[in-house]
Motif scaffolding. Structure first.
Motif, PDB file in Angstrom:
ATOM      1  N   CYS A  89      -4.529  45.945  -0.056  1.00 29.91           N
ATOM      2  CA  CYS A  89      -3.196  45.737   0.535  1.00 29.91           C
ATOM      3  C   CYS A  89      -2.481  47.075   0.671  1.00 29.91           C
ATOM      4  N   ILE A  90      -2.656  47.950  -0.330  1.00 28.33           N
ATOM      5  CA  ILE A  90      -2.070  49.294  -0.275  1.00 28.33           C
ATOM      6  C   ILE A  90      -2.677  50.079   0.889  1.00 28.33           C
ATOM      7  N   ILE A  91      -3.996  50.011   1.006  1.00 30.94           N
ATOM      8  CA  ILE A  91      -4.696  50.782   2.045  1.00 30.94           C
ATOM      9  C   ILE A  91      -4.396  50.232   3.441  1.00 30.94           C
ATOM     10  N   ARG A  92      -4.579  48.941   3.617  1.00 26.82           N
ATOM     11  CA  ARG A  92      -4.382  48.338   4.938  1.00 26.82           C
ATOM     12  C   ARG A  92      -2.914  48.306   5.332  1.00 26.82           C
ATOM     13  N   GLY A  93      -2.047  48.353   4.344  1.00 25.06           N
ATOM     14  CA  GLY A  93      -0.612  48.327   4.626  1.00 25.06           C
ATOM     15  C   GLY A  93      -0.048  49.664   5.055  1.00 25.06           C
ATOM     16  N   GLY A  94      -0.910  50.697   5.114  1.00 22.10           N
ATOM     17  CA  GLY A  94      -0.457  52.008   5.572  1.00 22.10           C
ATOM     18  C   GLY A  94       0.280  52.814   4.516  1.00 22.10           C
ATOM     19  N   HIS A  95       0.031  52.518   3.230  1.00 21.46           N
ATOM     20  CA  HIS A  95       0.746  53.197   2.152  1.00 21.46           C
ATOM     21  C   HIS A  95       0.007  54.427   1.621  1.00 21.46           C
ATOM     22  N   ASP A  97      -1.127  58.110   2.121  1.00 22.15           N
ATOM     23  CA  ASP A  97      -0.777  59.263   2.961  1.00 22.15           C
ATOM     24  C   ASP A  97      -2.011  60.042   3.390  1.00 22.15           C
ATOM     25  N   THR A  98      -2.908  60.289   2.441  1.00 24.90           N
ATOM     26  CA  THR A  98      -4.103  61.096   2.722  1.00 24.90           C
ATOM     27  C   THR A  98      -5.312  60.463   2.055  1.00 24.90           C
ATOM     28  N   THR A  99      -6.419  60.382   2.783  1.00 19.90           N
ATOM     29  CA  THR A  99      -7.689  60.034   2.161  1.00 19.90           C
ATOM     30  C   THR A  99      -8.662  61.186   2.379  1.00 19.90           C
ATOM     31  N   ILE A 100      -9.367  61.544   1.317  1.00 19.28           N
ATOM     32  CA  ILE A 100     -10.391  62.582   1.375  1.00 19.28           C
ATOM     33  C   ILE A 100     -11.734  61.884   1.236  1.00 19.28           C
ATOM     34  N   LEU A 101     -12.563  62.002   2.266  1.00 21.57           N
ATOM     35  CA  LEU A 101     -13.818  61.262   2.324  1.00 21.57           C
ATOM     36  C   LEU A 101     -15.014  62.190   2.435  1.00 21.57           C
ATOM     37  N   GLY A 102     -16.137  61.747   1.921  1.00 21.00           N
ATOM     38  CA  GLY A 102     -17.391  62.422   2.186  1.00 21.00           C
ATOM     39  C   GLY A 102     -17.896  62.017   3.558  1.00 21.00           C
ATOM     40  N   ALA A 131     -14.549  52.328   3.376  1.00 16.94           N
ATOM     41  CA  ALA A 131     -14.247  53.443   4.273  1.00 16.94           C
ATOM     42  C   ALA A 131     -13.663  52.977   5.597  1.00 16.94           C
ATOM     43  N   MET A 132     -14.101  51.807   6.078  1.00 20.91           N
ATOM     44  CA  MET A 132     -13.597  51.327   7.372  1.00 20.91           C
ATOM     45  C   MET A 132     -12.098  51.051   7.303  1.00 20.91           C
ATOM     46  N   ASP A 133     -11.613  50.649   6.132  1.00 18.51           N
ATOM     47  CA  ASP A 133     -10.183  50.422   5.965  1.00 18.51           C
ATOM     48  C   ASP A 133      -9.431  51.742   5.802  1.00 18.51           C
ATOM     49  N   LEU A 134     -10.032  52.673   5.082  1.00 20.41           N
ATOM     50  CA  LEU A 134      -9.373  53.952   4.816  1.00 20.41           C
ATOM     51  C   LEU A 134      -9.183  54.775   6.083  1.00 20.41           C
ATOM     52  N   VAL A 135     -10.193  54.800   6.961  1.00 21.66           N
ATOM     53  CA  VAL A 135     -10.059  55.638   8.159  1.00 21.66           C
ATOM     54  C   VAL A 135      -8.999  55.110   9.114  1.00 21.66           C
ATOM     55  N   MET A 136      -8.681  53.828   8.981  1.00 19.38           N
ATOM     56  CA  MET A 136      -7.653  53.236   9.835  1.00 19.38           C
ATOM     57  C   MET A 136      -6.297  53.138   9.134  1.00 19.38           C
ATOM     58  N   GLY A 167     -12.458  59.219  16.177  1.00 17.57           N
ATOM     59  CA  GLY A 167     -11.340  60.122  16.398  1.00 17.57           C
ATOM     60  C   GLY A 167     -10.269  60.080  15.322  1.00 17.57           C
ATOM     61  N   CYS A 168     -10.667  59.835  14.075  1.00 12.83           N
ATOM     62  CA  CYS A 168      -9.692  59.643  12.998  1.00 12.83           C
ATOM     63  C   CYS A 168      -9.531  60.851  12.077  1.00 12.83           C
ATOM     64  N   VAL A 169     -10.496  61.766  12.084  1.00 16.71           N
ATOM     65  CA  VAL A 169     -10.465  62.909  11.164  1.00 16.71           C
ATOM     66  C   VAL A 169      -9.494  63.975  11.672  1.00 16.71           C
ATOM     67  N   SER A 170      -8.685  64.499  10.772  1.00 16.74           N
ATOM     68  CA  SER A 170      -7.744  65.557  11.147  1.00 16.74           C
ATOM     69  C   SER A 170      -8.208  66.934  10.680  1.00 16.74           C
ATOM     70  N   LYS A 171      -9.036  66.975   9.629  1.00 14.99           N
ATOM     71  CA  LYS A 171      -9.494  68.272   9.116  1.00 14.99           C
ATOM     72  C   LYS A 171     -10.879  68.116   8.502  1.00 14.99           C
ATOM     73  N   ILE A 172     -11.713  69.152   8.670  1.00 14.53           N
ATOM     74  CA  ILE A 172     -13.062  69.201   8.122  1.00 14.53           C
ATOM     75  C   ILE A 172     -13.133  70.377   7.157  1.00 14.53           C
TER      76      ILE A 172
END
Length: 219
Positions: A89-95, A97-102, A131-136, A167-172
Motif C-alpha cells: 500500500c505504501i509502494i503502490r500509493g506513491g509514498h 520517494d526513491t527506490t534503489i534497484l539492482g 519490482a514491478m510495483d516499485l518501478v511504477m 523508461g522509468c530509471v532516472s540514474k544509473i
C-alpha cells in the motif's frame, strides 16, 4: 574496496533528508550501511519494515529481523514492522520517494530488466516480485549494478531480457560511472578514477552524451 561496495557507497549519496527509500535485492540492500552522516531517511523494505538501520555486527543478528533479501537489519527508534499488504500500500500509493534497484540490464531509454533470466525455451526465473510495483510507485528509480557481466555490456541500446519497467530509471550507477537518463539520452556526469571516456564507450553498448563538466566519482 570492491566494485559492489563502491556502487553502494555512491548510491547512498543520492539520499536526502526525510525521504522514504526502498532498497532492492543485492547491492541496494547494502546502501543502508553507507547513509551519509547527518542524512536521515526512512528506509522501507517490501517485506514489511519501515525506518530501519544498518546491518548488525556479527553475533548480534536477530533472526526475526531481515530485509527483502533476507539479510539481517537493525531496528531503530521509530521503526515499525507490518505485513506485506501494508508495505505494498505504501509502494503502490506513491509514498516511496526513491527506490534503489539492482539490474540485469538497463537501456538508453531508461528501461530496466531486473527479474528474468532464461532457464528453458519460454521459461524465466526467478519471477517478477515487487519490482514491478516499485518501478511504477516510486517517484525516483536508481539502477545499481556492476558495469559488465563476463565482459559483456549491461547498459544497452535496448534491453534484450523481459523488462520490469519502461523508461522509468532516472540514474544509473556502476563502479565505472554515473549516468543520468535525460530526454536527449544518457548523460555521463561522473567517471571513476582510472577510467577514460574511450574505455567506457568500449564496454557500454548504449550511446551516451558527455556532460560539459564530468565530475570525479563521489565516494
Amino acid at each position: 574496496m570492491n566494485a559492489k561496495e563502491m556502487i553502494a557507497r555512491r548510491a547512498a549519496k543520492e539520499l536526502s533528508n526525510g525521504e522514504v527509500v526502498n532498497l532492492g535485492f543485492g547491492i541496494p540492500t547494502t546502501v543502508a550501511n553507507f547513509v551519509p552522516e547527518g542524512v536521515e531517511v526512512l528506509l522501507e523494505s517490501e517485506n514489511g519494515a519501515l525506518v530501519f538501520g544498518a546491518a548488525p555486527k556479527d553475533g548480534e543478528e536477530d533472526p526475526d529481523l531481515g530485509n527483502a533479501g533476507g539479510l539481517p537489519i537493525t531496528m531503530i527508534p521509530g521503526s515499525a514492522c507490518f505485513d506485506e499488504a501494508t508495505s505494498f500500500c505504501i509502494i503502490r500509493g506513491g509514498h516511496v520517494d526513491t527506490t534503489i534497484l539492482g539490474a540485469l540490464e538497463v537501456d538508453q531509454e531508461g528501461s530496466i530488466a531486473n527479474w528474468a533470466t532464461p532457464v528453458a525455451p519460454g521459461k524465466w526465473s526467478p519471477g517478477m516480485g515487487g519490482a514491478m510495483d516499485l518501478v511504477m510507485g516510486a517517484k525516483k528509480v536508481i539502477a545499481t549494478f556492476v558495469h559488465t557481466l563476463k565482459g559483456a555490456p549491461k547498459i544497452l541500446k535496448k534491453c534484450s531480457l523481459p523488462i520490469t519497467g519502461k523508461g522509468c530509471v532516472s540514474k544509473i550507477i556502476t563502479e565505472k560511472c554515473v549516468l543520468e537518463v535525460t530526454p536527449k539520452g544518457l548523460l555521463l556526469v561522473e567517471l571513476a578514477e582510472g577510467v577514460t571516456i574511450e574505455e567506457l564507450r568500449a564496454c557500454t553498448e548504449a550511446e551516451f552524451l558527455v556532460a560539459d563538466e564530468v565530475k570525479p566519482y563521489q565516494l
